[in-house]
Structure formats: structure tokens, C-alpha cells
Motif scaffolding. Structure first.
Motif, PDB file in Angstrom:
ATOM      1  N   ASP A  62      43.670  31.143  47.235  1.00 36.59           N
ATOM      2  CA  ASP A  62      42.494  30.689  47.092  1.00 36.59           C
ATOM      3  C   ASP A  62      41.877  30.989  45.604  1.00 36.59           C
ATOM      4  O   ASP A  62      40.976  30.422  45.293  1.00 36.59           O
ATOM      5  CB  ASP A  62      41.329  31.094  48.104  1.00 36.59           C
ATOM      6  CG  ASP A  62      41.389  30.403  49.339  1.00 36.59           C
ATOM      7  OD1 ASP A  62      42.148  29.368  49.412  1.00 36.59           O
ATOM      8  OD2 ASP A  62      40.933  30.687  50.478  1.00 36.59           O
ATOM      9  N   THR A 153      38.403  25.526  44.863  1.00 36.84           N
ATOM     10  CA  THR A 153      38.162  26.800  44.017  1.00 36.84           C
ATOM     11  C   THR A 153      37.598  26.332  42.499  1.00 36.84           C
ATOM     12  O   THR A 153      38.506  25.579  42.128  1.00 36.84           O
ATOM     13  CB  THR A 153      39.202  27.805  44.013  1.00 36.84           C
ATOM     14  OG1 THR A 153      39.414  28.364  45.289  1.00 36.84           O
ATOM     15  CG2 THR A 153      39.213  29.072  42.918  1.00 36.84           C
ATOM     16  N   LYS A 206      41.455  33.332  38.112  1.00 37.33           N
ATOM     17  CA  LYS A 206      41.862  32.421  38.846  1.00 37.33           C
ATOM     18  C   LYS A 206      43.056  31.496  37.895  1.00 37.33           C
ATOM     19  O   LYS A 206      43.093  31.751  36.943  1.00 37.33           O
ATOM     20  CB  LYS A 206      40.591  31.356  39.069  1.00 37.33           C
ATOM     21  CG  LYS A 206      39.905  31.691  40.170  1.00 37.33           C
ATOM     22  CD  LYS A 206      38.997  32.530  40.009  1.00 37.33           C
ATOM     23  CE  LYS A 206      37.869  32.371  38.966  1.00 37.33           C
ATOM     24  NZ  LYS A 206      36.922  33.484  38.520  1.00 37.33           N
TER      25      LYS A 206
END
Length: 268
Positions: A62, A153, A206
Motif C-alpha cells: 500500500d 494510495t 511512497k
């Protein structure tokens, strides 16, 4: 504009139709060797056969920005899980009790699309739009699995909220994840009878993923019809981030949000 359809690339139309019809009670609207249309109560699933798919770069992490999973509401999670096990469907996460007072589980369809089942009405920790929450809860327990959300996300919730507000989405509610030290929060943007479930991780790095329209699995989501909001734009520039055109599917332009979620704005 609510979520009108979810586009999936599949290797075998008959296999995928059988999967969704048998295990998720999808109603077949039409089906050929090359494509199929399935009714999942609040949205259609449009399946397209891809004979020479690209190698997918999607990973079940994620922290990868963009598409994460497709979620359904159910009233009989244990029975569904038993049927999935009997069919030897691979699981990503066995049933657990999750934040918000619901039970959830994650598994994969035949082409690797991650799917979630959610049982019970979410008890949101933060409510930003009471009317949208009341409409959500007002749908009640489904008689058969009901499409509920697409999850992604993102890097910044404010940018994402502004981007989708031009399509009529409101920030409905939020769920905290206090046991996750990555700063994990879930925000729900709502339009019509389904949501965008938005993940943020403020304390973790991320990864960006380049959208793929020719790999197996999730390809794009189509927004259309009427929802709780009144916006009719296509996610323009400014605070919400500029849209990026990445190709075409089913003869329509595919755009992405700032985090790479592919979507189509249906023609009126």
C-alpha cells in the motif's frame, strides 16, 4: 459523478465471468469471447480480453501510489470466505476485525486484481459530511455483494480531495489507524452510492507507479451519472493537480489523478 464502471483486463473472459458470477453473485449483462459486462449492483464491471499483456508493475504494497484494490460490501462474509477457500482462491489477508467495527478480507481474482469484502457498517472516526454518511449507511446490508469502493494510495490528501471535487466528490469521513506507525489514515471521498477510499502514510516513503493500460488486472475506473456533488469538470489544474492523458480504453481518453489512478470521464 459516481463510479459508473470498473475496467479490468483479463486473460480469459469465460474464466473471469465464471469467477465473478459464482463467487460474487455478479449478473451477466452481456458476454462474448473478447469482452463482458457484469452488474455488481452499484456499478458495472467491464472485462476486456488481453492476449499479449504487459508485465504488471503493480505490487501488493500500500506504499505504492495509485490503485490498491476494489471493495465490496457483503452481509455473509464467512460464507463467502468458505466458498473462496473451496474454490482455492488465493488470499492476501484472511478475515480480521478492522478499525471502524467491520470485518474485512482480501483476495485475488484470476488475473491478480486485489478484491476486498467488508461486512458491517463502518463506524467512522471522523465525519466531515453527515448527509453523505447517512446516504452510505442508508444503503443497508446488501442482498448480494455490492460494489462499494476503489482504493488508492496518495501523497497528499488535500491535493486528492481538491482534484476529485471537480467530479462532484465530497470528503465524507475518515478512519484512523493508531496501531500503524507509518502514519496511516483512510479518508473516504463520496459521490453517489460508492466511494474512493484514499490511503495516506505521512511517516513512510511512497513509490510512484507509471499507469499501465495493457497489463492484466485493474485498468481504470469510469466516472459518470449523478452523485452527491455537482461538479462536472475533469480534475483540472491548480490545487488539485493537473490531469495527465495516458491513452485510450474502449474508445475513450484515459486520464490520471496526481498519484497515477487511471480514470475515464464518461461522455454525457
Amino acid at each position: 459523478m459516481a463510479i459508473e464502471s470498473v475496467l479490468l483486463n483479463v486473460r480469459d473472459i469465460a474464466r473471469s465471468v465464471e469467477f465473478y458470477e459464482r463467487l460474487l453473485d455478479a449478473t451477466v449483462v452481456k458476454s462474448t469471447d473478447d469482452s463482458a459486462e457484469l452488474d455488481l449492483v452499484t456499478a458495472r464491471f467491464l472485462l476486456t480480453r488481453v492476449d499479449a499483456p504487459a508485465d504488471s508493475t503493480w505490487v501488493g504494497d500500500d506504499l505504492q501510489r495509485g490503485f490498491r484494490h476494489v471493495g465490496f460490501k457483503v452481509s455473509d462474509l464467512d460464507d463467502r470466505v468458505a466458498a473462496l477457500h473451496e474454490a482455492e482462491v488465493p488470499f492476501h489477508l484472511e478475515p480480521i476485525h478492522a478499525e471502524g467495527g467491520v470485518r474485512i478480507t482480501f483476495f485475488y481474482d484470476p488475473d491478480g486484481t486485489l478484491l476486498e469484502l467488508v461486512e458491517g457498517p463502518l463506524q467512522y472516526h471522523e465525519v466531515y459530511d453527515r448527509e453523505a454518511v447517512d446516504q452510505d449507511w442508508g444503503l443497508g446490508e446488501p442482498d448480494r455483494p455490492r460494489f462499494d469502493h476503489v482504493a488508492e494510495t496518495v501523497a497528499d490528501i488535500e491535493t486528492t480531495t481538491a482534484h476529485f471535487s471537480s467530479l462532484g466528490y465530497v470528503r465524507m469521513a475518515g478512519i484512523h489507524q493508531p496501531s500503524d506507525d507509518r502514519g496511516f489514515e483512510i479518508t473516504f471521498l463520496r459521490s453517489g452510492d460508492s466511494s474512493l477510499e484514499v490511503f495516506t502514510y505521512d511517516k513512510a516513503e511512497k513509490q510512484q507507479r507509471t499507469p499501465q493500460l495493457d497489463a492484466l488486472g485493474f485498468a481504470a475506473v469510469t466516472f459518470g451519472g449523478t452523485g452527491t456533488g455537482t461538479g462536472t469538470g475533469a480534475g483540472g489544474g491548480g490545487r488539485g493537480g493537473a490531469t495527465v492523458a495516458v491513452g485510450t480504453l474502449l474508445g475513450q481518453d484515459v486520464l490520471t489523478d496526481p498519484d497515477g489512478l487511471p480514470y475515464i470521464v464518461a461522455r454525457a
